[in-house]
Scaffold this motif. Sequence first.
Motif, PDB file in Angstrom:
ATOM      1  N   MET A  64      52.192  42.719  36.546  1.00 23.46           N
ATOM      2  CA  MET A  64      53.117  42.640  37.668  1.00 23.46           C
ATOM      3  C   MET A  64      51.838  44.085  38.564  1.00 23.46           C
ATOM      4  N   GLY A  65      51.917  45.225  38.049  1.00 25.91           N
ATOM      5  CA  GLY A  65      50.638  46.279  38.492  1.00 25.91           C
ATOM      6  C   GLY A  65      49.859  45.729  38.497  1.00 25.91           C
ATOM      7  N   SER A  66      48.653  44.768  38.154  1.00 27.60           N
ATOM      8  CA  SER A  66      47.586  43.949  38.528  1.00 27.60           C
ATOM      9  C   SER A  66      47.898  43.513  39.720  1.00 27.60           C
ATOM     10  N   ILE A  67      48.412  42.939  39.743  1.00 23.43           N
ATOM     11  CA  ILE A  67      49.133  41.464  41.076  1.00 23.43           C
ATOM     12  C   ILE A  67      48.900  42.314  41.812  1.00 23.43           C
ATOM     13  N   GLY A  68      49.979  43.686  42.154  1.00 22.03           N
ATOM     14  CA  GLY A  68      49.981  44.515  43.691  1.00 22.03           C
ATOM     15  C   GLY A  68      49.273  45.196  43.620  1.00 22.03           C
ATOM     16  N   MET A  69      48.017  45.746  42.379  1.00 17.47           N
ATOM     17  CA  MET A  69      46.627  46.903  43.057  1.00 17.47           C
ATOM     18  C   MET A  69      46.118  45.591  43.620  1.00 17.47           C
ATOM     19  N   ALA A  70      45.766  44.537  43.387  1.00 14.95           N
ATOM     20  CA  ALA A  70      44.874  43.092  44.078  1.00 14.95           C
ATOM     21  C   ALA A  70      45.213  43.347  45.153  1.00 14.95           C
ATOM     22  N   ILE A  71      46.395  43.369  45.477  1.00 12.35           N
ATOM     23  CA  ILE A  71      46.980  42.942  46.814  1.00 12.35           C
ATOM     24  C   ILE A  71      46.586  44.472  47.811  1.00 12.35           C
ATOM     25  N   GLY A  72      46.695  45.840  47.026  1.00  6.68           N
ATOM     26  CA  GLY A  72      46.487  46.617  48.106  1.00  6.68           C
ATOM     27  C   GLY A  72      44.951  46.861  47.958  1.00  6.68           C
ATOM     28  N   MET A  73      44.252  47.131  47.282  1.00  2.65           N
ATOM     29  CA  MET A  73      42.734  47.161  47.618  1.00  2.65           C
ATOM     30  C   MET A  73      41.868  46.108  48.203  1.00  2.65           C
ATOM     31  N   PHE A  74      42.974  44.410  47.935  1.00  8.57           N
ATOM     32  CA  PHE A  74      41.732  43.637  49.022  1.00  8.57           C
ATOM     33  C   PHE A  74      42.000  43.225  50.812  1.00  8.57           C
ATOM     34  N   GLY A  75      43.739  44.790  50.582  1.00 10.38           N
ATOM     35  CA  GLY A  75      44.097  44.789  51.842  1.00 10.38           C
ATOM     36  C   GLY A  75      43.248  46.130  52.579  1.00 10.38           C
ATOM     37  N   VAL A  76      42.700  46.608  52.079  1.00 12.42           N
ATOM     38  CA  VAL A  76      42.003  47.520  52.002  1.00 12.42           C
ATOM     39  C   VAL A  76      40.629  47.292  52.350  1.00 12.42           C
ATOM     40  N   ALA A  77      40.129  46.608  51.707  1.00 14.82           N
ATOM     41  CA  ALA A  77      39.118  46.011  52.149  1.00 14.82           C
ATOM     42  C   ALA A  77      38.698  44.339  53.894  1.00 14.82           C
ATOM     43  N   LEU A  78      39.414  44.655  53.658  1.00 12.01           N
ATOM     44  CA  LEU A  78      39.279  43.779  54.320  1.00 12.01           C
ATOM     45  C   LEU A  78      39.348  44.791  56.004  1.00 12.01           C
ATOM     46  N   LEU A  79      40.605  46.168  55.863  1.00 11.41           N
ATOM     47  CA  LEU A  79      40.335  46.603  57.600  1.00 11.41           C
ATOM     48  C   LEU A  79      38.853  47.614  57.098  1.00 11.41           C
ATOM     49  N   ALA A  80      38.962  47.949  56.081  1.00  8.17           N
ATOM     50  CA  ALA A  80      37.171  48.266  56.006  1.00  8.17           C
ATOM     51  C   ALA A  80      36.259  48.140  57.079  1.00  8.17           C
ATOM     52  N   HIS A  81      36.270  46.473  56.426  1.00  9.62           N
ATOM     53  CA  HIS A  81      35.793  46.275  56.832  1.00  9.62           C
ATOM     54  C   HIS A  81      35.600  45.323  57.917  1.00  9.62           C
ATOM     55  N   ASN A  82      36.722  44.972  58.422  1.00 10.32           N
ATOM     56  CA  ASN A  82      36.222  45.107  60.071  1.00 10.32           C
ATOM     57  C   ASN A  82      36.649  46.544  60.815  1.00 10.32           C
ATOM     58  N   GLU A  83      36.251  47.564  59.712  1.00 13.13           N
ATOM     59  CA  GLU A  83      36.497  48.957  60.815  1.00 13.13           C
ATOM     60  C   GLU A  83      37.773  49.147  61.350  1.00 13.13           C
TER      61      GLU A  83
END
Length: 476
Positions: free
Chosen positions: A338-357
Amino acid sequence: MKNANSNLYVISIALIATLGGLLFGYDTAVISGAEQSVQVYLIESLGLGSIIHGLTVSSALIGCVIGGIISGFISNNLGRRITLRLAAVLFFISALGSAYPEFLFFEIGEPTVGLLIVFNIYRIIGGIGVGLASAVSPTYIGEIAPQNIRGRLVSWYQFAVIFGQLTVYFVNWGIANGQSSEWINDIGWRYMFASEAIPALLFFILLFYVPETPRYLASKNKEDQAYSILSKINGSKEKAKEILSEIENSLNTVKPSAGKLFSYGKTVIIVGILLSVFQQFVGINVALYYAPRIFESMGTGQNSSMLQTVIMGIVNVLFTIIAIQTVDKWGRKPLLMMGSIGMAIGMFGVALLAHNEIFGIWTLVFIIFYTASFMMSWGPICWVLLSEIFPNKVRGQAMAIAVAAQWAANFLISSTYPPMIDISGGLTYGFYGLMSVLSAIFVWKMVPETKGKSLEQLESIWVNNDKTESVKSNYQ
């Protein structure tokens, strides 16, 4: 009444042992408030770049690797308790030395390359203490705790790590609050490092009030002492005799490679190493070490970014408590996945926001979601599993290798963050998200469930299962 007294006894000595985790968290997170001041004072003033900055921020991790490597040798020869005392001394020296690296050899206010080197040496000394404590504290708790509450008690170790981080966030914020950047860069950062001397001294003193672990004593043919401690822990002489008999049988098991690292096959060592590596490759310490800088990049000031880090620390503590309350009920594997899935969602969300500045409240939300997922799973459960899966004969050696691998992975991830983030924030956080996905697959395929079994019963997972296919039948 006897059970109540024995539980109180176990809890009290486990809490003292968890102070090793508190100092672990304190030492590794104190740099989050001081790193920008250290950059100004020791990096930029010498005309050095981001690579040296990343290495300086992460230098303690070199010591962590060293401490992890030598932990097995020291704890097997001197005992778990003396090893923890040594760690406390190293924490104390590092705290004062990092605060005033100019002591004896340099002038305050005149940074030089030599001063930078000495500062990093003090940080490495503290790192050795962290490496020792991170290997031996959970081992100590795991070896002394009854099986029905072992997961909960070892999870307290991670709670102490997070509480130590939260404490130092408050300390750093309290030191910096209302002060000018000039004062923080000149004096404030020194107070941040020096504050660690207080819990280090407390830890050293309290360690004189805890016993050695019964499993270590039995391994040194001190059965009478082991029996005495087991009686206190379990509140029953009959139960103590039963457990001591299991321990002795485990230690006396005759195998062709008895006493060697691979006595129980390579799989258990590989699982331990991968647990450690994945715990770091998911990027948690980037979020912890660089939290103020990440939040400051969202447009907040230095004081506000430290306050947001405090908020993140409070969330971390709350979700670690969830793990403590559920680890002996739900089991280790469900929480990890469960933790791995939650971490993936969190980091991919940050990555998407960072990519779009895009930097704003959603960045904070995704980071907190990511760290909360880690704290209810990989944070405490990794340490629980590492304290459980290794057989008695090889626990010291195997734990040393796993912890050394963990700190090496930590150093790699933390030191490469500054240059990686300069290239692409989206790719950097996306990499951590990918590692989170792979960690879930690893747990699903390779990690055994250990809930509700004694340490000696867990050895049956690995005995006579040197071939991977044989071991897989135990993972179900």
